[in-house]
Design an enzyme around this catalytic site. Structure first.
Site, PDB file in Angstrom:
ATOM      1  N   ASP A  43      94.988  68.662  15.785  1.00 23.87           N
ATOM      2  CA  ASP A  43      94.993  69.943  16.503  1.00 23.87           C
ATOM      3  C   ASP A  43      93.615  70.600  16.642  1.00 23.87           C
ATOM      4  OD1 ASP A  43      97.492  69.307  15.572  1.00 23.87           O
ATOM      5  OD2 ASP A  43      97.845  71.192  14.545  1.00 23.87           O
ATOM      6  N   TYR A 103      95.188  72.875   6.659  1.00 27.22           N
ATOM      7  CA  TYR A 103      95.988  72.700   7.874  1.00 27.22           C
ATOM      8  C   TYR A 103      95.538  73.661   8.974  1.00 27.22           C
ATOM      9  CZ  TYR A 103      99.410  69.292   6.118  1.00 27.22           C
ATOM     10  OH  TYR A 103     100.041  68.159   5.672  1.00 27.22           O
ATOM     11  N   SER A 104      96.275  73.664  10.075  1.00 31.21           N
ATOM     12  CA  SER A 104      95.815  74.350  11.286  1.00 31.21           C
ATOM     13  C   SER A 104      95.742  75.859  11.147  1.00 31.21           C
ATOM     14  CB  SER A 104      96.733  74.004  12.454  1.00 31.21           C
ATOM     15  OG  SER A 104      96.401  72.733  12.918  1.00 31.21           O
TER      16      SER A 104
HETATM   17  C1  FRU Z   1     100.539  69.974  14.235  1.00 28.68           C
HETATM   18  C2  FRU Z   1     100.454  70.050  12.727  1.00 28.68           C
HETATM   19  C3  FRU Z   1     100.388  71.485  12.239  1.00 28.68           C
HETATM   20  C4  FRU Z   1      99.710  71.341  10.921  1.00 28.68           C
HETATM   21  C5  FRU Z   1      98.713  70.254  11.210  1.00 28.68           C
HETATM   22  C6  FRU Z   1      98.380  69.370  10.043  1.00 28.68           C
HETATM   23  O1  FRU Z   1     100.081  68.759  14.729  1.00 28.68           O
HETATM   24  O2  FRU Z   1     101.537  69.375  12.121  1.00 28.68           O
HETATM   25  O3  FRU Z   1     101.632  72.137  12.164  1.00 28.68           O
HETATM   26  O4  FRU Z   1      99.097  72.519  10.485  1.00 28.68           O
HETATM   27  O5  FRU Z   1      99.258  69.470  12.241  1.00 28.68           O
HETATM   28  O6  FRU Z   1      97.363  68.478  10.398  1.00 28.68           O
END
Ligand code: FRU
Length: 493
Positions: A43, A103-104
């Site tokens: 992402d 994470y994102s």
């Molecule tokens: C979306 C996701 C998010 C998460 C991230 C982890 O692709 O699953 O929900 O934060 O990727 O890499």
């Protein structure tokens, strides 16, 4: 627990240098799309502009082309969406808050500072399913002036703070401000597997209180990832990446979706318009938007999806996935969002060639504009194996690949990708803008009413394009984007 980040980052820098030198001249390396400097990219995160510089962070697994290992945030910056600088790892999974992945998350810019909110992923030791038990999601804040140095990490919310009706999947904060108040949306899965968004409110940028759920009238998938709540010309939209939607002939054709609702009414008393997918191609997920300093709303997506059935052969070269080009979002007369490549990308165009016949040959990355008269069937076949077909009778536009076994090495291969279809609402295709960058294609239909984003693969840099139908074709060729190929992207390590 002891985390060894300095050594870890040194190791990653070396890996990136070796990797970039090794892949920069391969057939699939990209000219004007952002590749992972090594390994895997997913992402886009923390998109913003500060003092003229655009910051593009991204989910990053530097050690593994298949996304194994904990996620980091990498960082590219640019002033013009043409010349990019990769500045290295910005956030590492280096403390108890995010030990199993940074994470994102998103950026909110105020006081000449980027406020960067993300989810720290943690996994407990033990035999858990990590969906309903065993996972922690810490909403965490860091600040930065430059996208290179981050402040200390500050935890704002832990899993214990989210409503107890939720599973362990709560993540991907996006923060915005309205009428002097700060708001945050988080994507979530309830304990009974319904996707939803949590809306939080705060007087400052840290003390968020749960305000309400936002969800569809009937359940729409089990999990909503990467929410984004924003306005265009006063109209409010909610973008989500839902998981668990059954495929239909002309909709939801990928394993996971992403799209938007228009929000009608106030947030306290809203209805959601029908869901519209952002992209009809094979490779698009988890987009994020931001407002730049000139007031444009720009969207960047991940040109990839998790858990796909098809393949990206670049894994054998040690990397996988890319981001889409930045797209400016505007509204059309009916209130739908149009996406078009930001105007900066026209600086990549060289000599325009108007094609006098029904085919052309070119070399390397190229852009092609098709101006289509009448309303008849047409076809565009790129590199023998990839076809864009329009059926005027049904108003269906499709992107499809021949089975790989029917292709020569220099023909376009889908590597397991078969067909994606869109039923064109306006019952007519009048324009196409097609960007081809070595192993990507983005097709903007009718001034961005529809987009198809996909990866494809072939040997060599020569292209053949053959078309039929009543259309005028302009090609920007020779388009020497090559100064942008990954090896020439400035490396600041
Ligand atoms: C979306 C996701 C998010 C998460 C991230 C982890 O692709 O699953 O929900 O934060 O990727 O890499």
């Amino acid at each position: 627990m002891v985390y060894n980040t300095i050594q870890d980052n040194e190791k990653i820098k070396k890996l990136e240098q070796i990797h970039m030198a090794r892949v920069s001249h391969t057939d699939s390396a990209l000219s004007f799309h952002l590749m992972p400097p090594s390994g895997w990219l997913n992402d886009p995160n923390g998109l913003c502009q500060l003092h003229g510089t655009y910051h593009i962070f991204f989910q990053y697994s530097p050690y593994s082309a298949i996304g194994e290992g904990d996620k980091y945030w990498g960082h590219y910056e640019t002033k013009d969406f043409i010349n990019y600088t990769y500045t290295g790892i910005f956030l590492s999974p280096d403390c108890d808050l995010d030990k199993d992945g940074v994470y994102s998350g998103s950026a909110f810019v105020e006081d000449d500072t980027m406020y960067l909110y993300y989810t720290g992923n943690t996994m407990e030791d033990g035999d858990f399913d990590f969906t309903y038990e065993g996972r922690g999601s810490n909403t965490t804040l860091v600040t930065s002036k430059d996208g290179i140095t981050a402040s200390a990490k500050k935890c704002l919310l832990t899993s214990a703070d989210y409503p107890h009706t939720l599973s362990c999947h709560v993540r991907d904060p996006k923060v915005f401000k309205e009428n002097g108040k700060y708001y945050m949306v988080l994507g979530a899965r309830t304990r009974n597997d319904v996707g939803c968004v949590l809306l939080y409110e705060a007087e400052d940028k840290e003390h968020f209180r749960f305000k309400q759920y936002i969800t569809s009238e009937k359940p729409f998938g089990y999990m909503w990832e990467c929410p984004d709540l924003f306005r265009i010309d006063g109209n409010r939209f909610l973008s989500i990446s839902p998981q668990g939607i059954a495929a239909e002939e002309y909709q939801y054709q990928n394993v996971y979706q992403s799209g938007y609702y228009r929000i009608l009414g106030d947030l306290e008393d809203y209805t959601l318009s029908p869901f519209i997918e952002w992209d009809m191609g094979f490779d698009f997920y988890a987009p994020q938007s931001f407002i730049d300093e000139s007031g444009r709303r720009i969207l960047i997506g991940w040109m990839g999806i998790g858990d796909i059935e098809y393949e990206n052969p670049t894994v054998a070269e040690g990397w996988q996935h890319t981001l889409t080009v930045p797209r400016e979002l505007t509204l059309d007369a009916s209130g739908d969002i149009c996406q078009n490549p930001v105007k900066e990308l026209t600086a990549l165009r060289k000599d325009a060639v108007i094609i006098p016949s029904d085919h052309f040959l070119t070399e390397g990355a190229f852009e092609m504009l098709a101006d289509i008269s009448g309303n008849e069937d047409f076809s565009i076949i790129i590199d023998k194996g990839m076809q864009i077909l329009y059926d005027a009778g049904t108003s269906v536009l499709s992107l499809s690949f021949l089975p790989d076994r029917e292709c020569n090495p220099e023909d376009a291969k889908g590597c397991g990708r078969c067909i994606r279809r869109a039923k064109i609402r306006e019952n007519k295709v009048s324009s196409l803008q097609i960007l081809v960058d070595h192993s990507t294609i983005e097709i903007f239909v009718n001034n961005g009413h529809y987009v198809f984003s996909s990866r494809y693969y072939k040997t060599g840099h020569a292209h053949t394009v053959e078309f039929s139908g009543d259309m005028n074709i302009t090609v920007y060729t020779p388009v020497s984007y090559t100064h942008l190929r990954a090896h020439e992207t400035t490396l600041h390590l």
